[in-house]
Design a protein around this motif. Structure first.
Motif, mmCIF file in Angstrom:
data_model
loop_
_atom_site.group_PDB
_atom_site.id
_atom_site.type_symbol
_atom_site.label_atom_id
_atom_site.label_comp_id
_atom_site.label_asym_id
_atom_site.label_seq_id
_atom_site.Cartn_x
_atom_site.Cartn_y
_atom_site.Cartn_z
ATOM 1 N N GLU A 82 -5.189 7.656 0.233
ATOM 2 C CA GLU A 82 -5.603 6.898 1.410
ATOM 3 C C GLU A 82 -4.530 6.870 2.500
ATOM 4 O OE1 GLU A 82 -6.859 2.812 0.910
ATOM 5 O OE2 GLU A 82 -7.555 2.793 2.984
ATOM 6 N N GLU A 83 -3.285 6.702 2.130
ATOM 7 C CA GLU A 83 -2.282 6.396 3.153
ATOM 8 C C GLU A 83 -1.543 7.597 3.728
ATOM 9 O OE1 GLU A 83 -2.653 3.609 4.270
ATOM 10 O OE2 GLU A 83 -3.572 2.516 2.619
ATOM 11 N N LEU A 96 -3.857 0.686 -3.193
ATOM 12 C CA LEU A 96 -4.140 -0.758 -3.213
ATOM 13 C C LEU A 96 -5.565 -0.929 -2.681
ATOM 14 C CD1 LEU A 96 -1.918 -3.570 -1.580
ATOM 15 C CD2 LEU A 96 -4.095 -3.842 -2.747
ATOM 16 N N ASP A 97 -6.495 -1.137 -3.573
ATOM 17 C CA ASP A 97 -7.885 -1.308 -3.150
ATOM 18 C C ASP A 97 -8.162 -2.804 -3.084
ATOM 19 O OD1 ASP A 97 -10.499 -0.327 -2.497
ATOM 20 O OD2 ASP A 97 -11.136 -1.075 -4.453
ATOM 21 N N THR A 99 -6.993 -4.471 0.142
ATOM 22 C CA THR A 99 -5.832 -4.866 0.957
ATOM 23 C C THR A 99 -6.076 -6.180 1.701
ATOM 24 O OG1 THR A 99 -5.145 -2.588 1.193
ATOM 25 C CG2 THR A 99 -4.276 -4.103 2.812
ATOM 26 N N ASP A 110 -6.279 5.531 -4.491
ATOM 27 C CA ASP A 110 -6.209 4.362 -3.615
ATOM 28 C C ASP A 110 -5.096 3.474 -4.165
ATOM 29 O OD1 ASP A 110 -6.456 2.150 -2.055
ATOM 30 O OD2 ASP A 110 -8.646 2.226 -1.996
ATOM 31 N N ASP A 156 0.857 -1.206 0.000
ATOM 32 C CA ASP A 156 0.000 0.000 0.000
ATOM 33 C C ASP A 156 0.888 1.250 0.000
ATOM 34 O OD1 ASP A 156 -3.064 -0.861 1.239
ATOM 35 O OD2 ASP A 156 -1.422 -2.230 1.655
HETATM 36 CA CA CA Z 1 -6.472 0.952 -0.038
#
Ligand code: CA
Ligand code: IPD
Ligand code: CA
Length: 259
Positions: free
Chosen positions: A67-68, A85-86, A88, A83, A44
Motif C-alpha cells: 500500500e505505501e 496497517l489495515d 489506519t 497492507d 503504516d
Molecule cells: Ca493500510
C-alpha cells in the motif's frame, strides 16, 4: 508448496503487529493522503518496511505489491501483497480494531496469507488447500442459510461519492430482510477473517484494493466460505468490489447488492 511461505507471512505480520503496538495510543504524526479521510501514520510506514525486510531476508527475488511504497518489478511468479496497517483511521483515533495483512500470490493465485490483530493477539492464517486457522485452531464459516440469522459487515471506501450512497441504500435493503445486525468495523482484512471464523455471516464492500483483501480472501475460502467480486465473478488481484460469505448466504447477498 514451501512451508516457509506461510511461516514468513506469519512472522512478517506479527512483526508488523509489534510496530502497531509500539505506536498505538502514543503521539504520532498523521499525514493526509489524497482525501481528508485517507490517512497515513509512522506506524503504516514502519510496519511496511518491517514486513518487506522480513520477506526479503527469506526470499530474494519476489515481487511486492504494497500500500505505501512502490517496488521495482522482478522476474518472479511470486508477489507479496501487503497492507502494513489495515484500519489506519481506527488506529489514528485510538480505536483498537486494526491489523497487518500479508498475502502471497503465485501468478494470479493466492497461496498463503496471514492477518494479525495485535490488540487481541489474534493471528488468522491459511495456506491454499490446507484450511484456515486462528491462533493454531482450525476455523470454519458459520453454517446459516437465512439472512434473518446473519450478522453482516460492510465497509465504505474513502470516497464519499455515488458508491457510498448506493451502499447506504443496500444497507436499508438488508435491514428490510431482517438481518440480525450490521457492523462497520474499519479493517477489511479483519472483516474477512471474522467471516472465516464464523463471527459474521458475510461482508461486502464496493471498492477495495488488493492489499485490503488478499490475505483475508484466502482465509475465507480455506474456512469453507466464498469470496467473489460484485456479480459473483472471480475477483482480480487489483481494485475490486468484494462480497464474502459463508457460501450459503452468497446468492442472497448478491441479489440484494445487485438489485
Ligand atoms: Ca493500510
Ligand atoms: C481501509 C480499511 C477499511 C475499508 C477501506 C480500506 P486502510 O484500509 O480496510 O475497513 O473500508 O476501504 O481502505 O486505509 O485503513 O488500510
Ligand atoms: Ca487497507
Amino acid at each position: 508448496m514451501s512451508k516457509d511461505f506461510l511461516r514468513t507471512a506469519i512472522s512478517a505480520a506479527r512483526q508488523a503487529g509489534a510496530v502497531h503496538k509500539k505506536y498505538f495510543n502514543t503521539k504520532f504524526k498523521i499525514r493526509k493522503k489524497s482525501t481528508s479521510f485517507d490517512l497515513v501514520t509512522v506506524a503504516d510506514i514502519e510496519a511496511e518496511k518491517k514486513i518487506v525486510s522480513v520477506i526479503k531476508n527469506n526470499f530474494k527475488g519476489h515481487n511486492f505489491l504494497c500500500e505505501e511504497n512502490k517496488y521495482a518489478p522482478r522476474e518472479s511468479e511470486y508477489t507479496w501483497i501487503i497492507d502494513p496497517l489495515d484500519g489506519t483511521n481506527n488506529f489514528a483515533s485510538g480505536l483498537p480494531i486494526f491489523s497487518a495483512s500479508v498475502a502471497l500470490a503465485k501468478k494470479d493465485q493466492l497461496i498463503a496469507g496471514a492477518v494479525y490483530d495485535v490488540t487481541r493477539d489474534e493471528l488468522f492464517y491459511a495456506q491454499k488447500g490446507k484450511g484456515a486457522y486462528l491462533n493454531g485452531r482450525k476455523i470454519s464459516v458459520k453454517k446459516i442459510s437465512n439472512l434473518q440469522e446473519a450478522l453482516l459487515i460492510t465497509g465504505f471506501y474513502y470516497d464519499r461519492g455515488r458508491e457510498m450512497f448506493e451502499n447506504l441504500e443496500k444497507i436499508k435493503q438488508f435491514f428490510l430482510k431482517r438481518i440480525i445486525g450490521l457492523r462497520r468495523l474499519g479493517s477489511a482484512a479483519l472483516d474477512l477473517c471474522y467471516v472465516a471464523s464464523g463471527r459474521a455471516g458475510g461482508y461486502w464492500e464496493f471498492e477495495l484494493s488488493p492489499w485490503d483483501f488478499a490475505a483475508g480472501a484466502l482465509i475465507v475460502s480455506e474456512a469453507g466460505g466464498k469470496v467473489t467480486a460484485r456479480h459473483g465473478e472471480k475477483f482480480p488481484l487489483g481494485k475490486s468490489p468484494i462480497v464474502a460469505s459463508n457460501g450459503l448466504l452468497h446468492k442472497k447477498m448478491l441479489k440484494i447488492i445487485n438489485s
